[in-house]
Motif scaffolding. Structure first.
Motif, PDB file in Angstrom:
ATOM      1  N   SER A  20       0.816  -1.464  -0.037  1.00 44.26           N
ATOM      2  CA  SER A  20      -0.239   0.064   0.082  1.00 44.26           C
ATOM      3  C   SER A  20       0.839   1.150  -0.038  1.00 44.26           C
ATOM      4  O   SER A  20       2.056   1.221   0.310  1.00 44.26           O
ATOM      5  N   ALA A  21       0.403   2.268  -0.399  1.00 44.54           N
ATOM      6  CA  ALA A  21       1.075   3.769  -0.548  1.00 44.54           C
ATOM      7  C   ALA A  21       1.231   4.199   0.845  1.00 44.54           C
ATOM      8  O   ALA A  21       0.572   3.830   1.624  1.00 44.54           O
ATOM      9  N   GLN A  22       2.585   4.737   1.157  1.00 46.49           N
ATOM     10  CA  GLN A  22       2.681   5.177   2.421  1.00 46.49           C
ATOM     11  C   GLN A  22       1.723   6.566   2.624  1.00 46.49           C
ATOM     12  O   GLN A  22       1.751   7.466   1.652  1.00 46.49           O
ATOM     13  N   PRO A  23       1.257   6.665   3.676  1.00 48.10           N
ATOM     14  CA  PRO A  23       0.263   7.833   4.174  1.00 48.10           C
ATOM     15  C   PRO A  23       1.132   9.219   4.181  1.00 48.10           C
ATOM     16  O   PRO A  23       0.494  10.294   4.055  1.00 48.10           O
ATOM     17  N   PHE A  24       2.398   9.167   4.643  1.00 44.56           N
ATOM     18  CA  PHE A  24       3.296  10.631   4.488  1.00 44.56           C
ATOM     19  C   PHE A  24       4.695   9.925   4.739  1.00 44.56           C
ATOM     20  O   PHE A  24       4.833   8.825   4.964  1.00 44.56           O
ATOM     21  N   PRO A  25       5.638  10.918   4.229  1.00 48.97           N
ATOM     22  CA  PRO A  25       7.089  10.453   4.259  1.00 48.97           C
ATOM     23  C   PRO A  25       7.555  10.023   5.548  1.00 48.97           C
ATOM     24  O   PRO A  25       6.920  10.836   6.529  1.00 48.97           O
ATOM     25  N   GLY A  26       8.273   9.000   5.786  1.00 52.86           N
ATOM     26  CA  GLY A  26       8.625   8.607   6.805  1.00 52.86           C
ATOM     27  C   GLY A  26       7.829   7.355   7.595  1.00 52.86           C
ATOM     28  O   GLY A  26       8.150   6.920   8.469  1.00 52.86           O
ATOM     29  N   TYR A  27       6.688   7.243   7.225  1.00 57.71           N
ATOM     30  CA  TYR A  27       5.794   6.327   7.680  1.00 57.71           C
ATOM     31  C   TYR A  27       6.194   5.031   7.534  1.00 57.71           C
ATOM     32  O   TYR A  27       6.527   4.596   6.619  1.00 57.71           O
ATOM     33  N   TRP A  90      -4.130  12.862   0.857  1.00 60.32           N
ATOM     34  CA  TRP A  90      -3.765  14.310   1.142  1.00 60.32           C
ATOM     35  C   TRP A  90      -4.363  14.978   2.480  1.00 60.32           C
ATOM     36  O   TRP A  90      -4.175  16.082   2.878  1.00 60.32           O
ATOM     37  N   CYS A  91      -5.214  14.069   3.142  1.00 60.89           N
ATOM     38  CA  CYS A  91      -5.773  14.763   4.177  1.00 60.89           C
ATOM     39  C   CYS A  91      -5.017  14.560   5.667  1.00 60.89           C
ATOM     40  O   CYS A  91      -4.712  13.449   6.224  1.00 60.89           O
ATOM     41  N   GLY A  92      -4.773  15.667   6.244  1.00 60.41           N
ATOM     42  CA  GLY A  92      -4.221  15.706   7.357  1.00 60.41           C
ATOM     43  C   GLY A  92      -4.711  15.105   8.577  1.00 60.41           C
ATOM     44  O   GLY A  92      -4.157  14.032   9.353  1.00 60.41           O
ATOM     45  N   PRO A  93      -6.072  15.309   8.958  1.00 59.41           N
ATOM     46  CA  PRO A  93      -6.984  14.689  10.090  1.00 59.41           C
ATOM     47  C   PRO A  93      -6.814  13.074   9.844  1.00 59.41           C
ATOM     48  O   PRO A  93      -6.868  12.300  10.742  1.00 59.41           O
ATOM     49  N   CYS A  94      -6.997  12.844   8.387  1.00 52.28           N
ATOM     50  CA  CYS A  94      -6.904  11.290   7.966  1.00 52.28           C
ATOM     51  C   CYS A  94      -5.610  10.433   8.812  1.00 52.28           C
ATOM     52  O   CYS A  94      -5.847   9.392   9.223  1.00 52.28           O
ATOM     53  N   LYS A 111     -13.501  -8.598  17.383  1.00 47.69           N
ATOM     54  CA  LYS A 111     -14.774  -8.612  17.500  1.00 47.69           C
ATOM     55  C   LYS A 111     -15.301  -7.590  16.276  1.00 47.69           C
ATOM     56  O   LYS A 111     -16.680  -7.551  15.854  1.00 47.69           O
ATOM     57  N   VAL A 112     -14.420  -6.948  15.869  1.00 47.67           N
ATOM     58  CA  VAL A 112     -14.750  -5.662  14.649  1.00 47.67           C
ATOM     59  C   VAL A 112     -13.635  -5.902  13.715  1.00 47.67           C
ATOM     60  O   VAL A 112     -12.346  -5.875  14.377  1.00 47.67           O
ATOM     61  N   LEU A 113     -14.067  -5.608  12.581  1.00 49.56           N
ATOM     62  CA  LEU A 113     -12.825  -5.479  11.526  1.00 49.56           C
ATOM     63  C   LEU A 113     -12.823  -4.021  10.998  1.00 49.56           C
ATOM     64  O   LEU A 113     -13.790  -3.141  11.223  1.00 49.56           O
ATOM     65  N   MET A 114     -11.716  -3.640  10.460  1.00 52.60           N
ATOM     66  CA  MET A 114     -11.637  -2.414   9.808  1.00 52.60           C
ATOM     67  C   MET A 114     -11.224  -2.118   8.457  1.00 52.60           C
ATOM     68  O   MET A 114     -10.413  -2.733   7.980  1.00 52.60           O
ATOM     69  N   ALA A 115     -12.058  -1.673   7.503  1.00 57.13           N
ATOM     70  CA  ALA A 115     -11.834  -1.442   6.112  1.00 57.13           C
ATOM     71  C   ALA A 115     -11.329  -0.045   5.630  1.00 57.13           C
ATOM     72  O   ALA A 115     -12.019   0.836   6.323  1.00 57.13           O
ATOM     73  N   LYS A 116     -10.395   0.243   5.021  1.00 60.97           N
ATOM     74  CA  LYS A 116      -9.974   1.397   4.700  1.00 60.97           C
ATOM     75  C   LYS A 116     -10.191   1.795   3.034  1.00 60.97           C
ATOM     76  O   LYS A 116      -9.685   0.962   2.584  1.00 60.97           O
ATOM     77  N   VAL A 117     -10.820   2.689   2.928  1.00 66.90           N
ATOM     78  CA  VAL A 117     -11.252   3.050   1.767  1.00 66.90           C
ATOM     79  C   VAL A 117     -10.708   4.505   1.266  1.00 66.90           C
ATOM     80  O   VAL A 117     -11.205   5.501   2.052  1.00 66.90           O
ATOM     81  N   ASP A 118      -9.776   4.642   0.389  1.00 64.03           N
ATOM     82  CA  ASP A 118      -9.264   5.810  -0.466  1.00 64.03           C
ATOM     83  C   ASP A 118     -10.300   6.392  -1.163  1.00 64.03           C
ATOM     84  O   ASP A 118     -10.569   5.728  -2.183  1.00 64.03           O
ATOM     85  N   PHE A 149     -19.700   8.984  11.825  1.00 67.27           N
ATOM     86  CA  PHE A 149     -19.139  10.223  12.271  1.00 67.27           C
ATOM     87  C   PHE A 149     -18.093  10.698  11.202  1.00 67.27           C
ATOM     88  O   PHE A 149     -17.331  10.166  10.302  1.00 67.27           O
ATOM     89  N   VAL A 150     -18.104  12.374  11.229  1.00 65.34           N
ATOM     90  CA  VAL A 150     -16.964  12.792  10.350  1.00 65.34           C
ATOM     91  C   VAL A 150     -16.115  13.708  11.148  1.00 65.34           C
ATOM     92  O   VAL A 150     -16.465  14.328  12.209  1.00 65.34           O
ATOM     93  N   GLY A 151     -14.819  13.398  10.703  1.00 62.29           N
ATOM     94  CA  GLY A 151     -13.854  14.474  11.448  1.00 62.29           C
ATOM     95  C   GLY A 151     -13.034  13.494  12.567  1.00 62.29           C
ATOM     96  O   GLY A 151     -13.288  12.165  12.580  1.00 62.29           O
ATOM     97  N   LEU A 152     -12.158  14.159  13.215  1.00 62.29           N
ATOM     98  CA  LEU A 152     -11.377  13.399  14.293  1.00 62.29           C
ATOM     99  C   LEU A 152     -11.893  13.389  15.475  1.00 62.29           C
ATOM    100  O   LEU A 152     -12.955  13.893  15.877  1.00 62.29           O
TER     101      LEU A 152
END
Length: 168
Positions: A20-27, A90-94, A111-118, A149-152
């Protein structure tokens, strides 16, 4: 000598092979990392094929959605409740929310899964689920949206959100 030290330092950094692509440099991806070993026995340093693979619990319950069929199979068709994280590179809060969510989902021990959708790669899914801002997080159970929910959010709010999805 200086070139060899510089090359050794450059090659000693862990490299993600998760695809997968790196979300930010150094990640560094928490899932799979490899560390090449630099052989200095010859005049020309060589990266050997010895590798160390580290797996964290979050890798077993977190996945990137590849396409619509993958979303249908792994999210809509899942018997386990799924948290869907709509995000963008490109989303900082993400970049702040993503690791927080992964940590909280990993604590639930399957007990729960997490799907990440770009949203840039899967615009059709974002439109279908009326995502107008990122990060947007959906809680889905048996293919239906239960909450969102939306946001941090801080960890306490995320824990409460997950508890509503999982139940007592």
């Amino acid at each position: 000598m200086a070139q060899r030290l510089l090359l050794r330092r450059f090659l000693s950094f862990g490299r993600s092979v998760s695809g997968s692509a790196q979300p930010f440099p150094g990640y560094q991806s928490p899932c799979i990392q490899t560390h090449g070993l630099l052989s200095t026995t010859s005049a020309n340093p060589v990266l050997t094929s010895a590798r160390t693979i580290h797996l964290s619990p979050s890798c077993r319950v977190t996945f990137n959605v590849q396409n619509n069929d993958d979303f249908q199979d792994r999210v809509i068709g899942s018997k386990t409740p799924v948290i869907v994280d709509f995000h963008a590179q490109w989303c900082g809060p993400c970049k702040i929310l993503g690791p927080r969510l992964e940590k909280m989902v990993a604590k639930q021990q399957g007990k729960v899964l997490m799907a990440k959708v770009d949203i840039d790669d899967h615009t059709d899914l974002a439109l279908e689920y009326q995502v107008s801002a990122v990060p947007t997080v959906l809680a889905m159970k048996n293919g239906a949206v239960i909450d969102q929910f939306v946001g941090l959010k801080d960890e306490d709010q995320l824990e409460a959100f997950l508890k509503k999805l999982i139940g007592p």
